[in-house]
Motif scaffolding. Structure first.
Motif, PDB file in Angstrom:
ATOM      1  N   ALA A 195      15.013  13.195  -4.195  1.00 49.85           N
ATOM      2  CA  ALA A 195      14.438  14.018  -3.137  1.00 49.85           C
ATOM      3  C   ALA A 195      15.521  14.841  -2.478  1.00 49.85           C
ATOM      4  O   ALA A 195      16.713  14.648  -2.686  1.00 49.85           O
ATOM      5  N   ALA A 196      15.066  15.783  -1.631  1.00 46.58           N
ATOM      6  CA  ALA A 196      16.012  16.546  -0.821  1.00 46.58           C
ATOM      7  C   ALA A 196      16.848  15.563  -0.025  1.00 46.58           C
ATOM      8  O   ALA A 196      16.335  14.602   0.535  1.00 46.58           O
ATOM      9  N   GLY A 197      18.149  15.821   0.042  1.00 42.77           N
ATOM     10  CA  GLY A 197      19.040  14.861   0.676  1.00 42.77           C
ATOM     11  C   GLY A 197      19.848  14.113  -0.351  1.00 42.77           C
ATOM     12  O   GLY A 197      20.852  13.515  -0.023  1.00 42.77           O
ATOM     13  N   GLY A 236       0.274  13.519  -7.611  1.00 41.84           N
ATOM     14  CA  GLY A 236      -0.059  13.742  -6.209  1.00 41.84           C
ATOM     15  C   GLY A 236       0.892  12.979  -5.324  1.00 41.84           C
ATOM     16  O   GLY A 236       2.092  12.913  -5.589  1.00 41.84           O
ATOM     17  N   ASN A 237       0.351  12.348  -4.284  1.00 42.52           N
ATOM     18  CA  ASN A 237       1.208  11.596  -3.382  1.00 42.52           C
ATOM     19  C   ASN A 237       0.531  10.320  -2.918  1.00 42.52           C
ATOM     20  O   ASN A 237      -0.699  10.191  -2.954  1.00 42.52           O
ATOM     21  N   ALA A 238       1.363   9.393  -2.502  1.00 47.11           N
ATOM     22  CA  ALA A 238       0.912   8.114  -1.961  1.00 47.11           C
ATOM     23  C   ALA A 238       1.605   7.905  -0.621  1.00 47.11           C
ATOM     24  O   ALA A 238       2.826   8.081  -0.509  1.00 47.11           O
ATOM     25  N   VAL A 239       0.814   7.554   0.390  1.00 48.31           N
ATOM     26  CA  VAL A 239       1.357   7.262   1.715  1.00 48.31           C
ATOM     27  C   VAL A 239       1.166   5.766   1.986  1.00 48.31           C
ATOM     28  O   VAL A 239       0.048   5.242   1.884  1.00 48.31           O
ATOM     29  N   TYR A 240       2.263   5.105   2.340  1.00 49.99           N
ATOM     30  CA  TYR A 240       2.274   3.656   2.524  1.00 49.99           C
ATOM     31  C   TYR A 240       2.440   3.322   4.000  1.00 49.99           C
ATOM     32  O   TYR A 240       3.358   3.836   4.662  1.00 49.99           O
ATOM     33  N   VAL A 256      10.666  11.548  -1.766  1.00 50.30           N
ATOM     34  CA  VAL A 256      10.278  10.454  -0.888  1.00 50.30           C
ATOM     35  C   VAL A 256      10.579  10.874   0.542  1.00 50.30           C
ATOM     36  O   VAL A 256      11.673  11.383   0.832  1.00 50.30           O
ATOM     37  N   GLN A 257       9.614  10.681   1.444  1.00 50.12           N
ATOM     38  CA  GLN A 257       9.774  11.117   2.829  1.00 50.12           C
ATOM     39  C   GLN A 257       9.228  10.074   3.799  1.00 50.12           C
ATOM     40  O   GLN A 257       8.230   9.414   3.510  1.00 50.12           O
ATOM     41  N   ALA A 258       9.893   9.965   4.935  1.00 51.66           N
ATOM     42  CA  ALA A 258       9.355   9.176   6.028  1.00 51.66           C
ATOM     43  C   ALA A 258       8.329  10.020   6.769  1.00 51.66           C
ATOM     44  O   ALA A 258       8.498  11.232   6.930  1.00 51.66           O
ATOM     45  N   VAL A 259       7.250   9.370   7.200  1.00 48.29           N
ATOM     46  CA  VAL A 259       6.196  10.057   7.940  1.00 48.29           C
ATOM     47  C   VAL A 259       6.290   9.633   9.396  1.00 48.29           C
ATOM     48  O   VAL A 259       6.086   8.454   9.728  1.00 48.29           O
ATOM     49  N   GLY A 260       6.608  10.583  10.280  1.00 50.49           N
ATOM     50  CA  GLY A 260       6.745  10.277  11.689  1.00 50.49           C
ATOM     51  C   GLY A 260       5.405  10.085  12.376  1.00 50.49           C
ATOM     52  O   GLY A 260       4.342  10.395  11.814  1.00 50.49           O
ATOM     53  N   ALA A 261       5.451   9.586  13.604  1.00 48.33           N
ATOM     54  CA  ALA A 261       4.218   9.381  14.360  1.00 48.33           C
ATOM     55  C   ALA A 261       3.483  10.686  14.589  1.00 48.33           C
ATOM     56  O   ALA A 261       2.254  10.711  14.723  1.00 48.33           O
ATOM     57  N   ASP A 262       4.233  11.807  14.613  1.00 46.99           N
ATOM     58  CA  ASP A 262       3.629  13.126  14.795  1.00 46.99           C
ATOM     59  C   ASP A 262       3.274  13.795  13.471  1.00 46.99           C
ATOM     60  O   ASP A 262       2.860  14.958  13.447  1.00 46.99           O
ATOM     61  N   ILE A 294       5.676   5.823   4.779  1.00 47.02           N
ATOM     62  CA  ILE A 294       6.493   6.551   3.808  1.00 47.02           C
ATOM     63  C   ILE A 294       5.565   7.257   2.836  1.00 47.02           C
ATOM     64  O   ILE A 294       4.525   6.729   2.454  1.00 47.02           O
ATOM     65  N   ARG A 295       5.939   8.477   2.440  1.00 46.66           N
ATOM     66  CA  ARG A 295       5.161   9.243   1.459  1.00 46.66           C
ATOM     67  C   ARG A 295       6.005   9.447   0.202  1.00 46.66           C
ATOM     68  O   ARG A 295       7.182   9.810   0.285  1.00 46.66           O
ATOM     69  N   ILE A 296       5.380   9.213  -0.953  1.00 46.86           N
ATOM     70  CA  ILE A 296       6.029   9.454  -2.242  1.00 46.86           C
ATOM     71  C   ILE A 296       5.198  10.450  -3.034  1.00 46.86           C
ATOM     72  O   ILE A 296       3.993  10.236  -3.233  1.00 46.86           O
TER      73      ILE A 296
END
Length: 645
Positions: free
Chosen positions: A15-17, A76-80, A104-110, A142-144
């Motif tokens: 992923a980016a990063g 597609g994507n999966a959010v855990y 792979v990304q973290a999903v914030g409360a916002d 987390i989203r993948i």
């Protein structure tokens, strides 16, 4: 899963990063052995998964996927949604197999997305690739983003020509035991349970279904949404897409199938609601809402798969006389044993399949009578006793040793099903149904929507059943069932009264050449015919087989249970007239239970091996990956063996 029993009636991009694609050292099976050795006494540890559920567990999964028939992939994507158990944990470890991880990304409360570094290990032949995600802040979600490979072991893609209607393509999953990781990154272990939802897009002319709340009235439009509110383990995650229509059986049950099959299937399975009622009477309410069945193409590698709310079933049980419908009783029984209370790891698979086979017998008895249930038990026990003759002692125990490097698919045998059921029958006999039935219902109620181990069952047994009659079962007897090889000498074998007539008819024919009259055989069911064939011995004379064939038309039979016994006998006995039909059968059917015995006999001779290779070449495009691997391994070993001669 009904796989081996007679039925009334399995390039990564960072992923980016992360600036470059990582190429770590392979995650070797040896690492798994070391991990298993950390807690040698903990049966809850799952050697077949890289996941670390003691640190973090998935509580909910939200999928947004597209089914691409042309590319033969799901993407597609999966959010855990995660539950962090260890406040010091800094990473999430998931199981994958042949998946391309895009980011792979973290999903914030916002809802804001933040890239997370990750590493995808090299592929292990058995367990796939370990996905390690760096999570220093322990994000709640987390989203993948990912997509599958065309060769995903848990998915089968069929061209229209391989379906019943031959108009539209077909796709279906088979996640048990560790194939879910080939189409979703997961903690692919039965010790972790999660709820899920899904949005799935596809071409608009196919119907998509999942192991969730399928709406019988849903429009076929290429845009589908699903929700599974009850927590399930990963192996019960399922998807299918094809030319599928629905026909109801009752208010809460019905059949999905291709248009040409749906009426036949609904008729064959019309007793399903009665089965649900019988199971509820014994073991409490059905807790999954609807109980529907999906009839798959003949390539499905198993008899059935107990995906919650949507049992996957082979069409080989639809023969027009309901003689094989205890498949439904078995998969329905999983709604209590397996789906509701799940083995925590695959070394305790008997907690799923042994309990289910026992419950299946009770449902069969309630609907069709004690004699039919006893017939099935006798056949199952006879098959088991034959199978364990060539089995390692360790594999004959109910509580298997740690699987370490073994594929759990390879560790599954009749022991889990039949010895497990036999053990529960033993307890029933010692304590009586008036005591044992409430005990078993209590086990389901007290462990509902949980995963359990053999140790937990033994503890429950000692607390809730054994004190009811302290002299009924000794510790040595329990140990003999759970930990020792073979069947205990004190086990009471099933004995069907009706089979004595079958035995008499067979013995008389073998001695005199005179077949039993139609008056004798007219009421024989599938069980009677399979028992008749099973007692013939290793071989017969070709003229004897010809006589049987002329009278009973075994060659070309539509009944797979008879075919899997008749064709091996014919091949061993040199009855060449049956070979073309045997070839057609293994080319058309992909159910492993039915075809592997035929292949096994063919490969014993050079002529048979050549015939088997030719049949496999024709059948392979329509076989499920699980079946393909099984047959290919058998052919390879046979070729190597003959080359040495």
């Amino acid at each position: 899963m009904r796989s081996s029993l007679l039925t009334l009636s399995l390039a990564a991009v960072l992923a980016a990063g992360c600036s470059q694609q990582s190429t770590p050292a392979p995650q070797a099976p040896a690492d798994k052995s070391a991990a298993a050795a950390v807690k040698p006494a903990a049966r809850s540890h799952d050697e077949s998964s890289y996941a670390e559920p003691e640190k973090v567990v998935i509580k909910d999964l939200a999928l947004d996927l597209k089914v691409d028939f042309d590319a033969r992939q799901i993407g597609g994507n999966a959010v855990y949604t995660l539950d962090w158990k260890d406040k010091a944990a800094k990473q999430l470890v998931l199981d994958t197999r042949e998946l391309t991880i895009e980011k792979v990304q973290a999903v914030g409360a916002d809802g804001a997305l933040t890239a997370l570094p990750f590493e995808l290990a090299a592929n292990d032949k058995t367990f796939g690739s370990k996905l390690t995600i760096q999570t220093p802040d322990q994000p709640a979600k987390i989203r993948i983003d990912y997509h599958t490979a065309p060769t995903a072991s848990g998915l089968q893609w069929l061209e229209p020509s391989m379906t019943e209607g031959k108009q539209l393509p077909f796709m279906f999953s088979q996640s048990q035991a560790i194939h879910a990781r080939s189409w979703v990154p997961l903690q692919d272990t039965p010790s972790v349970r999660f709820t899920y939802s899904a949005h799935v897009a596809s071409r608009p002319d196919v119907m998509v279904l999942m192991s969730a709340d399928n709406d019988p009235k849903a429009a076929r439009d290429g845009d589908y949404s699903f929700k599974m509110p009850e927590p399930i383990p990963s192996y019960l995650l399922a998807i299918a897409a094809g030319d599928l229509v629905f026909k109801p059986i009752s208010e809460r049950s019905g059949v999905w199938a291709e248009p040409a099959m749906v009426d036949k299937a609904a008729k064959e399975f019309e007793d399903t609601e009665k089965m649900i009622g019988a199971a509820e009477h014994l073991y409490g309410p059905y807790r999954w809402g609807r109980y529907d069945m999906l009839v798959l193409p003949p390539s499905f590698p198993f008899g059935g798969m107990e995906n919650p709310r949507l049992t996957f079933a082979t069409p080989t049980v639809i023969v027009g006389d309901k003689s094989l419908v205890s498949l439904v009783a078995h998969e329905l029984a999983h709604s209590w044993s397996g789906n509701l209370v799940t083995n925590a790891s695959w070394k305790d698979i008997w907690l799923n399949e042994g309990f289910t086979t026992y419950v299946q017998g009770r449902i069969t008895e309630a609907l069709y009578g004690a004699e039919l249930a006893e017939e099935e038990r006798e056949i199952d026990q006879t098959d088991l006793l034959a199978e364990i003759k060539d089995m390692s002692p360790a594999d004959q125990a109910l509580a298997l040793p740690p699987l370490t490097e073994r594929d759990p698919d390879d560790a599954l045998s009749q022991v889990a099903y039949v010895k497990g059921s036999w053990f529960l029958q033993f307890l029933e006999q010692r304590f009586g149904r008036e005591t044992f039935d409430p005990f078993l219902r209590g086990w389901f109620d007290d462990h509902a929507f949980q995963s359990a181990t053999t140790d937990q069952f033994v503890e429950y047994l000692k607390k809730n059943l054994l004190p009811k009659n302290p002299n009924a079962v000794t510790p040595a007897e329990l140990d003999a069932w759970l930990n020792q090889p073979g069947i205990p000498a004190f086990a009471q074998k099933a004995r069907s009264r009706s089979f004595s007539i079958v035995d008499t008819a067979r013995i008389a024919w073998l001695g005199s050449g005179k077949l039993p009259t139609n008056q004798v055989t007219s009421d024989w069911n599938t069980q009677a015919w399979t028992h008749f064939l099973a007692g013939m011995g290793a071989t017969l004379k070709p003229e004897q087989l010809k006589q049987l064939d002329a009278a009973y038309h075994f060659t070309g039979t539509a009944n797979g249970e008879i075919a899997m016994r008749w064709y091996p006998l014919a091949i061993r006995s040199g009855y060449q007239e049956a070979w073309p039909a045997a070839g057609e059968f293994i080319e058309r059917v992909g159910r492993r239970k039915l075809i592997l015995p035929i292949y096994a006999e063919l490969v014993k001779t050079p002529e048979g091996l050549a015939f088997a290779k030719e049949a496999f070449a024709k059948a392979k495009p329509g076989y499920h990956p699980i079946t393909t691997v099984s047959v290919a391994d058998m052919l390879t070993k046979a070729e190597a063996g003959q080359a040495k001669q």
